[in-house]
Design a protein around this motif. Structure first.
Motif, PDB file in Angstrom:
ATOM      1  N   GLU A 197      -6.989   7.114 -41.617  1.00  0.00           N
ATOM      2  CA  GLU A 197      -5.307   7.590 -41.659  1.00  0.00           C
ATOM      3  C   GLU A 197      -5.287   8.948 -40.963  1.00  0.00           C
ATOM      4  OE1 GLU A 197      -4.054   7.603 -45.780  1.00  0.00           O
ATOM      5  OE2 GLU A 197      -2.151   7.751 -45.213  1.00  0.00           O
ATOM      6  N   HIS A 247      -6.355  12.369 -41.111  1.00  0.00           N
ATOM      7  CA  HIS A 247      -7.668  13.040 -40.990  1.00  0.00           C
ATOM      8  C   HIS A 247      -8.109  12.754 -39.457  1.00  0.00           C
ATOM      9  CE1 HIS A 247      -7.765  13.592 -45.027  1.00  0.00           C
ATOM     10  NE2 HIS A 247      -7.433  12.485 -45.389  1.00  0.00           N
ATOM     11  N   ASP A 306     -11.010  10.954 -48.688  1.00  0.00           N
ATOM     12  CA  ASP A 306     -10.345  10.820 -49.773  1.00  0.00           C
ATOM     13  C   ASP A 306     -10.567  10.922 -51.082  1.00  0.00           C
ATOM     14  OD1 ASP A 306      -7.954  11.157 -48.025  1.00  0.00           O
ATOM     15  OD2 ASP A 306      -7.657   8.772 -48.110  1.00  0.00           O
TER      16      ASP A 306
HETATM   17 FE1  FEO Z   1      -6.190   8.049 -46.714  1.00  0.00          FE
HETATM   18 FE2  FEO Z   1      -5.968  11.534 -46.874  1.00  0.00          FE
HETATM   19  O1  FEO Z   1      -5.951   9.624 -46.053  1.00  0.00           O
END
Ligand code: FEO
Length: 391
Positions: free
Chosen positions: A81, A84, A165
């Motif tokens: 994602e 990050h 996460d």
């Molecule tokens: Fe699923 Fe902090 O990204």
């Protein structure tokens, strides 16, 4: 800036985002959010996850200050994602020989997002190890916590879990980075809100991840958002275990959608009845005023839910529909529930709520209450049954 040391040769190089209003352009950030990234400056040097693009303009300098002219050998991508991964390009430009380390499910995304061909990636499988010298890293694939490619990196030497996460939280790190430097009562609410909004849908996968981690000694949890756990990591594990098992506390969340105040009066009426029966944890929300992010957090926290809507175009109010859509997606379980509604001619609000609730595997404790026009004592007798049974 002073270096922030997590453990031997392990440094925190994250940042706070106080500018963004909505996480994923959806979830409010009244207290901001942190993006956490870590450098291990061992015989071989590794960076674990990056940051959201543009969130820290001196990110590369901070890393360079730790590396002291040495090359970065590995960039470990636990999760793709972009909060990050979107500084990966910067890292590659600064360290062209860096080896990207990822599991196979990340390959397609690395190419699609950043044009990184699979030939240049070091693929790791579940349980594979990477020796940095003093630190020896082991990779634990934890799909769907939060995306399909998500994995965790475990340092077997200092027993550090880089969990991405998982165990993350909304809220910036305001001076305190570590769990023993903060007042956790503030972060617990933001941690649960992060869980319920972002990870909760995948609770069964969180439980699968726990099963994989069973028996692994964990001294530190280094998540990608929120506090770093070095004194009491078992607290974070305990909370995540509880939330992903859908265990909740005694309490009632009453949410209403009201156009002209009649449905709101019904919410207040039943709240008072429940209070008279000795329940102390009662939250009443106007879904048109309070963002669903906060309502979902309390629904995850408490055992019982009461939803009420006025009729609107022969269905439920659009703002209540939004909450119901989110509830259907995020799927909190093991709830007691009751419903109510009001209408002016043919109704539809309650009928739509009933149709929604039938899709959830919740326990209905009493018949719904529906009334026409403005509320009066006689029209609301059914609420006694709801108040008697909801907890
Ligand atoms: Fe699923 Fe902090 O990204």
């Amino acid at each position: 800036m002073k270096k922030i040391v997590v453990s031997n040769k392990v440094y925190y190089v994250g940042t706070n985002d106080r500018k963004k209003s909505l996480f994923e352009n959806n979830w409010p950030l009244p207290n901001g959010v942190s993006y956490n990234s870590y450098v291990i400056a061992d015989q071989k040097c590794a960076l674990i996850d990056t940051l959201e693009f543009g969130s820290k303009d001196d990110y590369l300098e901070v890393i360079e200050d730790i590396l002291q002219g040495r090359e970065l050998d590995y960039l470990i991508v636990n999760h793709m994602e972009p909060d990050h991964s979107s500084m990966i390009g910067w890292i590659i430009r600064k360290h062209p020989n860096v080896k990207i380390v990822a599991n196979h499910k990340a390959f397609k995304m690395l190419d699609a997002f950043y044009g990184i061909p699979s030939e240049s990636i070091l693929e790791v499988k579940d349980g594979d190890e990477l020796n940095l010298g003093y630190h020896k890293l082991k990779f634990v694939l934890t799909p769907w916590v939060h995306w399909p490619e998500t994995m965790m990196t475990y340092d077997t030497t200092d027993q550090i879990l880089f969990s991405c996460d998982a165990f993350g939280s909304f809220g910036t790190l305001d001076g305190g980075i570590f769990d023993d430097e903060i007042n956790f009562s503030f972060y617990e609410d933001e941690m649960r809100r992060y869980y319920s909004n972002i990870v909760g849908k995948y609770s069964h996968m969180v439980q699968k991840a726990f099963a994989k981690l069973q028996g692994i000694p964990i001294k530190f949890i280094c998540p990608s958002h929120g506090p770093v756990w070095r004194s009491n990591p078992s607290k974070a594990i305990e909370l995540y275990d509880k939330w992903s098992r859908h265990e909740s506390e005694d309490g009632v969340v009453i949410v209403f959608a009201s156009m002209y105040g009649n449905t709101e009066k019904m919410a207040d009426y039943v709240a008072r009845l429940i209070s008279e029966r000795g329940v102390k944890n009662i939250r009443v929300y106007d879904v048109s005023k309070t963002h669903v992010s906060f309502i979902l957090n309390d629904i995850w926290k408490y055992k019982s839910v009461i939803l009420g809507s006025s009729a609107y175009n022969a269905g439920m109010h659009p703002m209540m529909q939004h909450l119901c859509n989110e509830l259907e997606v995020l799927n909190p379980k093991n709830k007691n529930y009751a419903l109510f509604g009001s209408y002016s001619w043919s109704g539809g609000g309650l009928k739509s709520l009933v149709a929604f609730a039938e899709k959830m595997e919740w326990i209905q404790t009493a018949s719904p209450v529906e009334l026409i026009g403005s509320p009066s004592e006689s029209k609301m007798e059914g609420f006694a049954q709801i108040a008697n049974t909801i907890i």
